[in-house]
Design a protein around this motif. Structure first.
Motif: not given
Length: 130
Positions: A2-5, A116-130
């Motif tokens: 299954t392809a990733s997303s 009352l809210t706060a935002n957390i910035d996050v990031s990651t790397y993604y590689t598409q697989t088929n």
């Protein structure tokens, strides 16, 4: 295979990592919420940063915002609850995600709820697989 997303492998994985936290989890900002909340699927700016190798996209950096929110009432109590929620979220973020800035708390209205809210910035790397 299954392809990733990004929906499943990035945003979904992040939401799953929050399963042990006593808060309602959302993939998006719904019209009404029951606090405390964690919203995991909001794109940040820039949203996707492609990395090219020989003119081919090898992977993309995905930038998201996690929004934490608690009922806004007595300010000191709400701030304490928000800080505890943010610290719980930070402890649950998977090791393949990078945590950036955490915003100052603000009062946000979602439906009939003041949060009352706060935002957390996050990031990651993604590689598409088929």
């Amino acid at each position: 295979m299954t392809a990733s997303s990004i929906a499943v492998n990035v945003r979904g994985a992040l939401k799953t990592a929050m399963a042990g936290i006593a808060a309602n989890k959302y993939d998006y900002v719904p019209p009404t919420v029951i606090p405390p909340i964690i919203v995991t699927g909001v794109p940040n700016e820039p949203y996707l940063e492609p990395e090219l190798l020989n003119k081919s996209i090898t992977k993309v950096k995905v930038n998201l915002v996690l929004t934490c929110g608690v009922t806004y009432g007595a300010n000191a109590t709400a701030l304490d609850q928000l800080e505890k929620l943010v610290l719980s979220v930070l402890a649950a973020i998977p090791s393949n995600y990078t945590v950036g800035a955490i915003s100052a708390p603000v009062i946000s209205s979602v439906g009939a709820s003041d949060l009352l809210t706060a935002n957390i910035d996050v990031s990651t790397y993604y590689t598409q697989t088929n």
